[in-house]
Design a protein around this motif. Structure first.
Motif, PDB file in Angstrom:
ATOM      1  N   VAL A 132      86.277  41.055  17.974  1.00 17.40           N
ATOM      2  CA  VAL A 132      85.604  42.354  18.035  1.00 17.40           C
ATOM      3  C   VAL A 132      86.628  43.466  18.267  1.00 17.40           C
ATOM      4  N   ILE A 133      87.607  43.216  19.152  1.00 18.43           N
ATOM      5  CA  ILE A 133      88.646  44.217  19.395  1.00 18.43           C
ATOM      6  C   ILE A 133      89.465  44.447  18.120  1.00 18.43           C
ATOM      7  N   GLU A 134      89.789  43.365  17.397  1.00 15.36           N
ATOM      8  CA  GLU A 134      90.546  43.486  16.147  1.00 15.36           C
ATOM      9  C   GLU A 134      89.767  44.306  15.137  1.00 15.36           C
ATOM     10  N   TRP A 135      88.460  44.061  15.040  1.00 11.52           N
ATOM     11  CA  TRP A 135      87.604  44.857  14.139  1.00 11.52           C
ATOM     12  C   TRP A 135      87.656  46.335  14.533  1.00 11.52           C
ATOM     13  N   ALA A 136      87.484  46.608  15.834  1.00 10.08           N
ATOM     14  CA  ALA A 136      87.407  47.995  16.293  1.00 10.08           C
ATOM     15  C   ALA A 136      88.699  48.750  15.998  1.00 10.08           C
ATOM     16  N   ARG A 137      89.836  48.098  16.200  1.00 10.60           N
ATOM     17  CA  ARG A 137      91.124  48.780  16.011  1.00 10.60           C
ATOM     18  C   ARG A 137      91.480  48.963  14.540  1.00 10.60           C
ATOM     19  N   HIS A 138      91.230  47.932  13.729  1.00 13.67           N
ATOM     20  CA  HIS A 138      91.772  47.933  12.371  1.00 13.67           C
ATOM     21  C   HIS A 138      90.748  48.207  11.280  1.00 13.67           C
ATOM     22  N   ILE A 139      89.458  48.069  11.590  1.00 11.50           N
ATOM     23  CA  ILE A 139      88.411  48.361  10.600  1.00 11.50           C
ATOM     24  C   ILE A 139      87.672  49.640  10.970  1.00 11.50           C
TER      25      ILE A 139
END
Length: 558
Positions: free
Chosen positions: A389-396
């Motif tokens: 979820v953190i990866e989604w928030a930062r990069h998407i």
């Protein structure tokens, strides 16, 4: 039929395999249609392993009713296909806590509280409680540590008394010991076993069965020597030789006649075993048709037992798909220092398992980004979902400062946050969302395709959750919430459909995988990973000939 009791002690060294022996005996008894429950008596003073570092004690196994327990309970469940509960895990800390609570309430009428009888009676009550609540034919109890440990003495005294309490014919003492090969002498030595049994007998316990751990078969003469010195019938001196897989151990112990001797001593009917399914499982394990390499990205990787259930769940899935599993252990901190490609290139699948604390988080997020952009199958477990979820928030979603409130309490975009009911919790042990909870799956999702169920039940161990303030944005950017609590409040499963296999769960599916029934998430993950692997030549390492169970029950093979 009155419940029978087997007590498994260990000698010479720890980590000798008492848990596998206990679980294997449970498997052999179940194969004869006897019901079994297994419990662990751990001598440490912690109330449970819930607050212990994985480097200290390996993984924390979670039961359906939310107990945080020793990893041996995972072996018990996997081998016997029987769910354990908080009754099956007992520590010195929990024993003393219960006795002291009674003393504070005045339950002892002002009497002096002592190790004997109060502590030993509480230990005996815990064993009897398992028998009373589950009513199995046999209760197997493993005592942690080794004979001679100071902290184990109250447990050993309790099980010594137990035979008198319930009747001699209802109790069996099994001692697991080491018979080492001394290379300089060119022979195996029995002295460690002799001294261990002598120590046990000094406490007042005469072992009925000796299970001898070794790296090679015991010669008949050596068995006779130990039989004479330890006062154990030679047919009750059982070899437990090192095996390539723990799943081979029940078949080896069946050949040695362990179950036959146990039933004889407990005066139970000698029923024929049905180990066909187990033998087939081991045959498939040793005759894979393909290979698959899975990278496990964590921060406890220098102690593989920290992820034991994850490893076994992967192995179950690989066996079911006729594949040999190779695990690539990747320290998340190394990814932070050297980049994801350096450590993950060539992996057929990537897993980020559970954990606590900020160390290695950026490496895990980088691994997830690598899996997403390179179209490598990804499975996230608990913290692995939160990092996804953190990866989604930062990069998407372009929320550059997105983080979890666990690691950055002042984060502007806490996409992972505490539930309101967790805000004021101070104690760490036993206060998380623990145990079995229902989850409703959304139709037309990968999760539904894998489970083929509308409502599933999975085990949890976490405190932080997906922050629902970001759910709409999450969905708008193409991601899918494919599993929620039945009321829709809690996000349980997330996935990204524009990928061969990109899914993560807030729960721990690895706890419910079984050798003969691999978990659907792990099976789907391995299936997706295999799609990236070339076919390899078929290997035939089948052990069907040596693993056969058609010999007469109780036959001793050397």
């Amino acid at each position: 039929m009155a419940t029978k009791f087997v007590f498994v002690t260990g000698g010479v060294v720890s980590s000798i395999g008492k848990g596998i022996v206990a679980a294997s005996l449970g498997r052999l008894l179940k194969s004869r249609q006897y019901s079994v429950s297994i419990l662990k008596l751990d001598p440490y003073i912690n109330v449970d392993p819930g607050t212990m570092s994985p480097f200290q004690h390996g993984e924390v196994f979670v039961t359906e009713d939310g107990a945080e327990t020793d990893l041996d309970l995972g072996h018990y469940e996997r081998f016997t296909d029987t769910s354990m509960s908080r009754l099956n895990s007992v520590t010195t800390g929990s024993i003393y806590q219960a006795v002291l609570n009674r003393e504070r309430r005045g339950d002892y009428d002002g009497g002096t509280v002592q190790v004997i009888p109060h502590i030993t009676n509480e230990i005996k009550d815990r064993v009897l409680r398992v028998a009373k609540n589950t009513n199995p034919d046999v209760v197997i109890t493993e005592i942690g540590g080794t004979v001679g440990d100071i902290e184990s003495l109250p447990f050993l005294e309790a099980i010594r008394q137990f035979r008198k309490d319930v009747g001699r014919q209802n109790v069996l003492y099994m001692h697991v010991t080491l018979v080492p090969w001394i290379s300089s002498a060119g022979e195996m030595k029995t002295k460690p076993t002799q001294h261990s049994v002598k120590e046990l007998r000094s406490i007042g316990i005469q072992p009925d069965i000796l299970v001898c751990r070794s790296d090679r078969p015991l010669p008949p003469g050596l068995k006779e020597k130990m039989s004479g010195f330890c006062d154990v019938p030679v047919e009750c001196v059982i070899t437990s030789q090192d095996a390539s897989s723990i799943y081979e151990v029940p078949l080896n112990l069946e050949k040695e006649g362990l179950a036959h001797q146990a039933l004889e001593l407990l005066q139970l009917e000698q029923r024929p075993p049905d180990l066909t399914q187990w033998a087939t499982l081991v045959d498939r394990l040793y005759s894979p048709k393909r290979q698959v390499e899975i990278a496990i990205v964590g921060k406890y990787v220098r102690l593989n037992d920290a992820y034991l259930s994850v490893m076994e769940a992967l192995r179950h899935a690989a066996i079911a798909l006729d594949s040999e599993l190779n695990i690539r252990w990747v320290n998340a901190e190394d990814i932070q220092d050297q980049g994801a490609a350096h450590h993950l290139d060539g992996a057929h699948g990537i897993i980020v398992p559970g954990g606590f604390g900020i160390r290695g988080i950026d490496g895990k997020i980088a691994a997830i980004e690598y899996a997403r952009t390179k179209q490598i199958p990804y499975l996230g477990l608990c913290l692995g979902m939160q990092c996804m979820v953190i990866e989604w928030a930062r990069h998407i979603a372009a929320l550059a400062d997105a983080h979890s409130a666990e690691f950055a309490p002042e984060a502007t975009n806490p996409v992972i946050n505490l539930l309101p009911e967790q805000q004021d919790v101070v104690d760490l042990g036993g206060t998380m969302r623990l145990g079995l909870y229902p989850c409703r799956l959304a139709p037309n999702t990968l999760a539904f395709k894998l489970y083929q169920e509308e409502v599933i039940y999975e085990r949890h161990r976490h405190r932080y959750e997906f922050n629902n303030a970001y759910r709409s944005l999450f969905i708008e950017t193409g991601y899918v919430v494919s599993g929620t609590s039945p009321d829709g409040r809690l996000v349980e499963i997330v996935e990204w459909p524009n990928h061969p296999f990109f899914i993560a769960t807030q729960f721990h599916p690895e706890f419910q995988s079984r050798p003969s029934a691999p978990h659907p998430l792990f099976k789907g993950f391995i299936q997706a990973a295999l799609a990236l692997t070339p076919m390899s030549p078929t290997k035939d390492n089948s052990i069907s000939e040596q693993a056969t169970v058609s010999e007469p029950v109780g036959m001793v093979l050397n």
